[in-house]
Design an enzyme around this catalytic site. Structure first.
Site, short mmCIF file in Angstrom:
data_model
loop_
_atom_site.label_atom_id
_atom_site.label_comp_id
_atom_site.label_asym_id
_atom_site.label_seq_id
_atom_site.Cartn_x
_atom_site.Cartn_y
_atom_site.Cartn_z
N LYS A 19 37.42 32.74 64.78
CA LYS A 19 36.82 31.50 64.26
C LYS A 19 36.27 30.66 65.40
CE LYS A 19 40.24 28.88 66.03
NZ LYS A 19 40.06 27.87 67.07
N ALA A 106 42.98 34.64 74.27
CA ALA A 106 43.12 33.26 74.75
C ALA A 106 41.74 32.62 74.97
CB ALA A 106 43.96 33.19 76.03
N GLY A 107 40.84 32.87 74.04
CA GLY A 107 39.46 32.41 74.17
C GLY A 107 39.12 31.21 73.31
N GLY A 108 40.12 30.67 72.57
CA GLY A 108 39.84 29.53 71.69
C GLY A 108 39.21 29.97 70.39
N MET A 109 39.38 31.26 70.03
CA MET A 109 38.76 31.78 68.81
C MET A 109 39.77 32.34 67.81
SD MET A 109 35.17 33.45 69.98
CE MET A 109 34.76 33.63 68.25
N GLY A 110 41.05 32.07 68.05
CA GLY A 110 42.06 32.44 67.05
C GLY A 110 42.29 33.94 66.89
N GLY A 111 42.17 34.70 67.97
CA GLY A 111 42.37 36.16 67.87
C GLY A 111 43.80 36.53 67.50
N SER A 113 45.93 34.67 66.02
CA SER A 113 46.16 34.19 64.65
C SER A 113 45.59 35.18 63.64
CB SER A 113 45.49 32.82 64.45
OG SER A 113 46.05 31.89 65.34
N ALA A 114 44.44 35.76 63.95
CA ALA A 114 43.85 36.78 63.06
C ALA A 114 44.77 37.99 62.97
CB ALA A 114 42.47 37.18 63.56
N ASP A 146 46.71 27.96 63.35
CA ASP A 146 45.43 28.56 62.96
C ASP A 146 45.58 29.77 62.04
OD1 ASP A 146 44.07 26.77 64.53
OD2 ASP A 146 43.76 28.16 66.19
#
Ligand code: C5P
Length: 313
Positions: A19, A106-111, A113-114, A146
């Site tokens: 995301k 750890a890129g701020g894209m919710g990996g 969490s996915a 997230d």
């Protein structure tokens, strides 16, 4: 045949998206260490694939983008998700989870969490625990702020810790260029840096303006640009000064707006259409400031089952 008598699969494949936060407003830190958020999530076409198969205990393996940086033990959020579902439902079954990563770590894209959302759905199918989406949503919120969004996907307003969701009516397709860094940024550090900056007034209340929801309804990217803001952008750039150069690389392009994705360090730039996105990506690649430059679109659906396999035992 009723759900209870259906043969259970031996293996399932679930796919869940990463995301970006189109808007991320942050309030003063709460007693539990979390910050109240007013955010708009959009799920984008970078996916985590979780292949789950019946096993004696719970184990995880990882391949794909930045896989070497992902722990495979109890610290892995997918491992936590399987354990939580087993505990919550009293099942003694096990699972092997293989995660194929596309979302930057750890890129701020919710990996992560996915991965957790996909695992909840996969294990629910595999173990026949039969939870509905709402029950899975409660477990998701226990795993991380997230994670509920990774279950629902599309475009949604998030309040509370970001885990209380309302679907947003969004038309059309948005095209994004992502500038990805090899080195991640731990989310708690970014929030802590924001706290230390003293820029959040203690009585600040955060919200998403109705005009942003209206802009999403039009489906026109140009209407969205003035709403793209992120309170975590400054602390992320403070912790990774190199991001200034990445942001600058988009300045000479046709990008309509550029934002830090979530807690960074991924930078997301909005393009007018797919052709513009490809051209912007090419220009930014040539500037050599980002480790990787990707073109994605949103919104896309949340975690969903794509395959079930039953072998005769
Ligand atoms: O919920 P999750 O484990 O993904 O959050 C990671 C960290 O991000 C939290 O431990 C907290 O430091 C920070 N966070 C926050 N406020 C939020 C969401 C996350 O401070 N609403």
């Amino acid at each position: 045949m009723s759900a209870a008598t259906m043969p259970r699969p031996d293996a399932v494949h679930v796919r869940a998206p990463g995301k970006i936060n189109l808007r991320l407003r942050v309030g003063p830190v709460r007693r539990d260490g979390y910050h109240p958020l007013a955010t708009v999530f959009q799920a984008v076409s970078l996916f985590e694939d979780v292949h789950a198969r019946v096993a004696d205990d719970i184990s995880v393996s990882v391949s794909g983008r930045h896989a070497e940086r992902v722990p495979t033990d109890e610290r892995n959020l997918a491992h936590c998700a399987a354990t939580l579902l087993a505990d919550a439902t009293g099942t003694s079954a096990g699972v092997h989870l293989h995660i194929t990563k596309e979302v930057p770590v750890a890129g701020g894209m919710g990996g992560g969490s996915a991965d957790a959302a996909a695992t909840l759905l996969a294990c629910d199918q595999l173990w026949g625990t039969g939870l509905d989406r709402e029950e899975l949503g409660h477990l998701a919120a226990e795993l991380g702020a997230d994670v509920p969004f990774a279950l629902t996907g599309q475009t949604a307003l998030g309040v509370g810790r970001g885990d209380m969701l309302t679907p947003a009516l969004a038309r059309g397709r948005y095209h994004w260029v992502l500038a990805v860094s090899e080195t991640g940024l731990p989310t708690p550090e970014v929030f802590a840096s924001l706290d230390a900056s003293g820029t959040i007034p203690p009585n600040r209340r955060v919200s998403v303006p109705p005009s942003m929801m209206k802009a999403l309804l039009t489906g026109e990217p140009s209407r969205l640009t003035s709403h793209l803001v992120n309170d975590l952008a400054e602390p992320a750039v403070h912790l990774r000064p190199h991001l200034t150069q990445v942001l600058a690389a988009f300045e000479g392009t046709d990008a309509l707006a550029t934002i830090v994705s979530g807690s960074g360090p991924t930078i997301a730039a909005l393009a007018a259409d797919h052709t513009a996105a490809v051209a912007i990506a090419e220009q930014v690649r040539r500037s050599r400031v980002a480790d990787e430059v990707l073109v994605v679109h949103g919104p896309v659906p949340g975690a969903r089952l794509t395959e079930q396999v039953r072998t005769d035992r």
